[in-house]
Scaffold this active site. Sequence first.
Site, PDB file in Angstrom:
ATOM      1  N   ARG A 101       0.835  -1.203   0.000  1.00 44.43           N
ATOM      2  CA  ARG A 101       0.000   0.000   0.000  1.00 44.43           C
ATOM      3  C   ARG A 101       0.867   1.248   0.000  1.00 44.43           C
ATOM      4  NH1 ARG A 101      -1.197   2.383   4.520  1.00 44.43           N
ATOM      5  NH2 ARG A 101      -1.437   0.458   5.728  1.00 44.43           N
ATOM      6  N   TYR A 152     -16.850  16.985 -14.869  1.00 46.25           N
ATOM      7  CA  TYR A 152     -17.315  15.596 -14.917  1.00 46.25           C
ATOM      8  C   TYR A 152     -18.277  15.342 -13.763  1.00 46.25           C
ATOM      9  CZ  TYR A 152     -16.986  10.623 -13.746  1.00 46.25           C
ATOM     10  OH  TYR A 152     -17.282   9.330 -13.382  1.00 46.25           O
ATOM     11  N   ASP A 175      -7.183  18.588 -14.417  1.00 44.69           N
ATOM     12  CA  ASP A 175      -7.568  17.242 -14.836  1.00 44.69           C
ATOM     13  C   ASP A 175      -7.249  17.124 -16.319  1.00 44.69           C
ATOM     14  OD1 ASP A 175      -8.876  14.932 -15.687  1.00 44.69           O
ATOM     15  OD2 ASP A 175     -10.477  15.142 -14.208  1.00 44.69           O
ATOM     16  N   LYS A 219      -8.582   5.744 -18.590  1.00 42.92           N
ATOM     17  CA  LYS A 219      -8.924   6.218 -19.926  1.00 42.92           C
ATOM     18  C   LYS A 219      -7.721   6.094 -20.864  1.00 42.92           C
ATOM     19  CE  LYS A 219     -12.887   7.438 -17.974  1.00 42.92           C
ATOM     20  NZ  LYS A 219     -12.661   7.358 -16.535  1.00 42.92           N
TER      21      LYS A 219
END
Length: 395
Positions: A49, A102, A172, A197
């Site tokens: 992690r 978004y 972004d 994406k």
Amino acid sequence: MTEQHPRTQAVRAGIATDPAHGAVVPPVFMSTTYAFSGFGEPGEFDYSRSGNPTRSTLASAIADLEGGAGGVVTASGMAAITATVLALLPPDGTLVAPFDAYGGSWRLFDALERSGRLRLRLVDLSDAAAREELDGADVVWLETPSNPLLRVTDIAAVSEAAHAAGALVVADNTFASPVVQRPLEHGADVVVHSATKYLNGHSDVVSGAVVAASEERVAHLAWWANTLGVTGGALDAYLTLRGLRTLHLRMAAAQVNAAAVVDLLTAHPAVTAVHYPGLASHPQHELAARTMDGFGAIVTFDVGGQDAVRALVDGLDCFCLAESLGGVESLVSHPATMTHAAMPPQVQAAAGITPGMLRLSLGVEDASDLVADLRAGLDRARSAQGGLPSTELRG
């Protein structure tokens, strides 16, 4: 070593770095934990992690493409956004964000405001006059091109105004990818991606990334990602790294297809509006041409209403009706009921999202097949509007 072209950096990231066996492609490290060499003597990695070799290779590759000091890979794009907001905003801080962001970003920002964790101001950051509204901001959030109307923001101008107001700038860059645009070069402090994406590009991984201009901010973001537990998995990082190697090729092919589709949309009678920065009629076309290396492969258009939308999407062969974008396959989505469904109708209307709006993510199929498939769908939409299909009009 001389500085390499970003295309070379993407292809060569991690290549031939395996010291054990000389593997050309870097292995995927699935171990959750790593042995200490002795008491109080941890190695570079101790728990996955907190740090993982595969994830670190991907983070470095993305940071190189964006021109940043380093990066953090997260479990999703929303995880990247959440970690960034929580890391950068002070208690009761003010976040200025695009009014047409978004839907998932808007939902998070709205929820954090309603729970008293931040103050939210929504503005049209593609409008020069909006720069006067940055006083009191702690973080200015950019989304350019915006989702789904593809408004383009002057990153340099907003960054200058935000820094003068004492605010940090986060961009972004999911829609453009670092192939088309690198916000840190224009003054942004941090870049976020839904790596699901374009960076991955094959619609088989959910991942996110954050890149910062300074090493200090990278360390701060990494601390928060580790503390929140939102870092990404090793196999997802491996697959995203594999996809990243063809990013330039995929973006080049997808942008060619986007241009072909735009030519069709601007000429078809079923279409009432086309949103694409490559069009001379786009409000920020000149800005996009000056600051971007291409116009991207997302195209948004309007056919006037949901009856026409349904007629168009029912029967498509080369476009999947689906969420997401940026894969090798072409997708079509209906923002009002899909990507931006979290927004109430009045918020959608203020952002310019209409019931007849569709968003295309162009893949790398042959352009002639995409155009023929979409033309047939537009003809169906035209019939649903009560008009003659374009084939009959031409006859």
